[in-house]
Design an enzyme around this catalytic site. Structure first.
Site, PDB file in Angstrom:
ATOM      1  N   HIS A  12      19.092  28.897 -98.383  1.00 15.51           N
ATOM      2  CA  HIS A  12      19.912  28.051 -99.243  1.00 15.51           C
ATOM      3  C   HIS A  12      19.484  26.595 -99.196  1.00 15.51           C
ATOM      4  O   HIS A  12      18.948  26.131 -98.198  1.00 15.51           O
ATOM      5  CB  HIS A  12      21.413  28.197 -99.010  1.00 15.51           C
ATOM      6  CG  HIS A  12      22.026  27.770 -97.709  1.00 15.51           C
ATOM      7  ND1 HIS A  12      21.687  28.293 -96.492  1.00 15.51           N
ATOM      8  CD2 HIS A  12      23.031  26.898 -97.448  1.00 15.51           C
ATOM      9  CE1 HIS A  12      22.450  27.774 -95.550  1.00 15.51           C
ATOM     10  NE2 HIS A  12      23.277  26.905 -96.096  1.00 15.51           N
ATOM     11  N   HIS A  27      29.122  20.185 -89.455  1.00 14.32           N
ATOM     12  CA  HIS A  27      28.728  19.671 -90.780  1.00 14.32           C
ATOM     13  C   HIS A  27      29.343  18.309 -91.058  1.00 14.32           C
ATOM     14  O   HIS A  27      29.721  18.000 -92.185  1.00 14.32           O
ATOM     15  CB  HIS A  27      29.141  20.641 -91.881  1.00 14.32           C
ATOM     16  CG  HIS A  27      28.528  22.002 -91.785  1.00 14.32           C
ATOM     17  ND1 HIS A  27      28.952  22.960 -90.884  1.00 14.32           N
ATOM     18  CD2 HIS A  27      27.525  22.590 -92.487  1.00 14.32           C
ATOM     19  CE1 HIS A  27      28.242  24.068 -91.048  1.00 14.32           C
ATOM     20  NE2 HIS A  27      27.372  23.868 -92.008  1.00 14.32           N
ATOM     21  N   GLU A  73      19.206  26.642 -91.173  1.00 15.45           N
ATOM     22  CA  GLU A  73      20.309  27.071 -90.301  1.00 15.45           C
ATOM     23  C   GLU A  73      19.980  28.363 -89.550  1.00 15.45           C
ATOM     24  O   GLU A  73      20.540  28.615 -88.485  1.00 15.45           O
ATOM     25  CB  GLU A  73      21.591  27.289 -91.122  1.00 15.45           C
ATOM     26  CG  GLU A  73      22.279  26.014 -91.544  1.00 15.45           C
ATOM     27  CD  GLU A  73      23.594  26.263 -92.275  1.00 15.45           C
ATOM     28  OE1 GLU A  73      24.305  25.283 -92.512  1.00 15.45           O
ATOM     29  OE2 GLU A  73      23.908  27.421 -92.629  1.00 15.45           O
ATOM     30  N   HIS A 120      28.199  31.411 -92.571  1.00 12.94           N
ATOM     31  CA  HIS A 120      29.428  30.683 -92.214  1.00 12.94           C
ATOM     32  C   HIS A 120      29.954  29.833 -93.380  1.00 12.94           C
ATOM     33  O   HIS A 120      30.748  28.927 -93.171  1.00 12.94           O
ATOM     34  CB  HIS A 120      29.185  29.823 -90.965  1.00 12.94           C
ATOM     35  CG  HIS A 120      28.198  28.696 -91.157  1.00 12.94           C
ATOM     36  ND1 HIS A 120      27.331  28.288 -90.162  1.00 12.94           N
ATOM     37  CD2 HIS A 120      27.939  27.881 -92.208  1.00 12.94           C
ATOM     38  CE1 HIS A 120      26.607  27.273 -90.612  1.00 12.94           C
ATOM     39  NE2 HIS A 120      26.956  27.006 -91.841  1.00 12.94           N
TER      40      HIS A 120
HETATM   41  C1  DHB Z   1      27.439  26.052 -98.403  1.00 15.82           C
HETATM   42  C2  DHB Z   1      26.579  26.498 -97.417  1.00 15.82           C
HETATM   43  C3  DHB Z   1      26.654  25.994 -96.121  1.00 15.82           C
HETATM   44  O1  DHB Z   1      25.858  26.390 -95.089  1.00 15.82           O
HETATM   45  C4  DHB Z   1      27.594  25.043 -95.835  1.00 15.82           C
HETATM   46  O2  DHB Z   1      27.656  24.624 -94.559  1.00 15.82           O
HETATM   47  C5  DHB Z   1      28.446  24.566 -96.816  1.00 15.82           C
HETATM   48  C6  DHB Z   1      28.365  25.079 -98.102  1.00 15.82           C
HETATM   49  C7  DHB Z   1      27.390  26.627 -99.775  1.00 15.82           C
HETATM   50  O3  DHB Z   1      26.428  27.331-100.106  1.00 15.82           O
HETATM   51  O4  DHB Z   1      28.316  26.429-100.538  1.00 15.82           O
HETATM   52 FE    FE Z   2      26.273  25.446 -93.173  1.00 19.27          FE
END
Ligand code: DHB
Ligand code: FE
Length: 282
Positions: free
Chosen positions: A193, A59, A240, A12
């Site tokens: 991530h 977020h 996540e 997302h």
């Molecule tokens: C990124 C990843 C995310 O899950 C998010 O909510 C905002 C940014 C990213 O990798 O840029």
């Molecule tokens: Fe995210």
């Protein structure tokens, strides 16, 4: 009766929404990623759902660190989009289905999931990126949408097991709704991530691919992982992926695999797409 026709997992991240706004889908950096969604769009056209339940984390737009529910559900007939700081274009609002939402909320509470009910939800990139990935080629959103919000931001977070159990309860809730509706569930977020700290940018392809295989055939395996283990393997925001388990728990244990795709990197993340279809009940 309402029926869950299947589910889709998807990243997302806001960079995807910006790439769509800027028409970058055919650029070398993006092409393989977006190509991975063509079979998803074809499947959605074939199964033609009435309602999408979008499992995502807020977020910092609708909830902030001062007040954050573990699990919340939108109970409104309309959801507005706003951008919490990624420079994203605001998308058209989404029609909800408050009656179905209240039914789900009541059923979940009766199954011992104490949901926060929200008659107003501003939806952020976690919700709109998946919706745009699936349906931006339509003149208007072709489904009603219900936000189901999971806290993956402010620790302590719900466990993978609890998310899976929530999905199982969600499945029962939807399938006890008397109206003939076809429902699809999106499990959004992930995969590897980490956005800050010494390990920012960590990507663990082996772990992501293992999770995809387990997610399809042996989701119980994922429910035995602790949040610490997931974050060690996949980064702090890799957590996540527990939201995928809400979607998986709502589907049949032997749901049919329609499509899977993994692409890395998109921004600093591993992006996984899985489409599972429930078997027709006899
Ligand atoms: C990124 C990843 C995310 O899950 C998010 O909510 C905002 C940014 C990213 O990798 O840029
Ligand atoms: Fe995210």
């Amino acid at each position: 009766m309402a029926r869950i026709i299947g589910g889709v997992t998807t990243s997302h991240i806001p960079a995807i929404a910006n790439a769509m706004t800027q028409g970058l889908e055919q650029e070398p950096y993006w092409k393989r990623f977006f190509d991975g969604y063509e079979p998803v769009k074809e499947w959605l056209t074939k199964v033609d759902p009435d309602v999408a339940i979008v499992v995502y984390n807020d977020h910092g737009l609708n909830f902030f660190l001062n007040q954050i529910p573990t699990f919340a559900i939108g109970c409104a007939d309309r959801y507005e989009n706003a951008d919490e700081g990624w420079g994203l274009k605001t998308l058209a609002s989404f029609d909800g289905d408050a009656e179905l939402s209240w039914h789900i909320a009541e059923s979940l509470v009766n199954q011992n999931f104490d949901m926060t009910m929200c008659q107003e939800v501003l939806v952020d990139h976690g919700f709109i990126t998946p919706m745009a990935l699936m349906w931006r080629h339509f003149p208007k959103w072709p489904v009603k949408a219900i936000p189901l919000v999971v806290n993956t931001v402010q620790h302590p977070l719900p466990t993978a097991k609890r998310c899976y159990q929530l999905g199982q309860a969600l499945g029962k809730a939807i399938e006890s709704y008397p109206e003939d509706l076809k429902v699809v569930i999106f499990g959004t977020g992930g995969m590897s991530h980490q956005l800050q700290g010494e390990r920012a940018g960590i990507i663990n392809v082996d772990f992501d691919l293992l999770c995809i295989e387990k997610f399809i055939d042996d989701p119980e395996w994922l429910t035995h992982l602790s949040n610490d283990e997931i974050m060690q393997q996949a980064g702090t925001e890799g957590i996540e992926t527990i939201m995928w388990l809400v979607m998986r728990g709502a589907l049949q244990p032997k749901a049919k695999l329609i499509h899977k795709h993994y692409h890395v990197p998109i921004s600093n993340t591993g992006a996984g797409v899985v489409v599972l279809e429930n078997m027709e009940k006899q």
